[in-house]
Design an enzyme around this catalytic site. Sequence first.
Site, short mmCIF file in Angstrom:
data_model
loop_
_atom_site.label_atom_id
_atom_site.label_comp_id
_atom_site.label_asym_id
_atom_site.label_seq_id
_atom_site.Cartn_x
_atom_site.Cartn_y
_atom_site.Cartn_z
N ILE A 17 97.28 22.48 60.10
CA ILE A 17 98.48 22.56 60.50
C ILE A 17 99.04 21.67 61.60
O ILE A 17 100.07 21.20 61.54
CB ILE A 17 98.72 24.01 61.08
CG1 ILE A 17 100.37 24.33 61.07
CG2 ILE A 17 98.36 24.12 62.53
CD1 ILE A 17 100.50 26.01 61.41
N ASN A 19 83.62 21.41 65.58
CA ASN A 19 83.64 22.01 67.18
C ASN A 19 83.10 23.22 67.33
O ASN A 19 83.25 24.09 66.76
CB ASN A 19 85.00 21.78 67.62
CG ASN A 19 85.66 20.49 67.39
OD1 ASN A 19 84.86 19.54 67.59
ND2 ASN A 19 87.08 20.39 67.07
N HIS A 72 84.56 26.31 60.88
CA HIS A 72 85.32 25.47 59.95
C HIS A 72 84.56 24.01 60.15
O HIS A 72 84.48 23.60 61.10
CB HIS A 72 86.69 25.45 60.38
CG HIS A 72 87.06 25.29 61.79
ND1 HIS A 72 87.00 26.43 62.71
CD2 HIS A 72 87.46 24.39 62.35
CE1 HIS A 72 87.27 26.43 63.98
NE2 HIS A 72 87.67 24.99 63.90
N HIS A 121 86.08 20.23 60.00
CA HIS A 121 87.31 19.25 59.97
C HIS A 121 86.89 18.32 59.04
O HIS A 121 85.70 17.57 59.13
CB HIS A 121 87.65 18.79 61.19
CG HIS A 121 88.20 19.60 62.29
ND1 HIS A 121 89.39 20.04 62.59
CD2 HIS A 121 87.58 20.62 63.12
CE1 HIS A 121 89.48 20.82 63.47
NE2 HIS A 121 88.44 21.22 63.96
#
Length: 114
Positions: free
Chosen positions: A31, A87, A100, A102
């Site tokens: 987002i 992260n 997740h 990236h």
Amino acid sequence: MDDCIFCQLIKEPHHINFLLEDEVGIAFNDINPQAPTHCLVIPKRHVASAKELGEKDVALLGHLMGLCQQVASLTGIHKEGYRYVMNTGENGGQTVNHLHFHVLGGRRMGWPPG
Ligand code: 5GP
Ligand code: ZN
């Protein structure tokens, strides 16, 4: 997990355009993109962070990595190079507590990371 925003995205897929989806995971655009291409690859199963991963998750990780590779090809960033980032925890800069990757590309990345 009821209070997890990524679990909610998985449950209510009309809110978001998935780039890819299979039985294990999904990929979608971040987002708040930090590069011309910035996608997230997440497992459908709630895993809070890499801290929880162990031997039992080898297949899950391999599968998610495969989705990252597909995202890199699909978006074209595989040609010039790209970066996968996960992260983890407070010092790692993790803000969403659902595992997740990236997938970032479309510009030259700096090193060391900030
Ligand atoms: P982290 O900071 O935990 O490594 O990454 C979380 C990422 O999720 C951030 O890059 C943030 O922009 C993205 N993000 C947070 N909420 C949403 C959302 O509701 N939809 C999408 N597409 N991305 C989100
Ligand atoms: Zn979750």
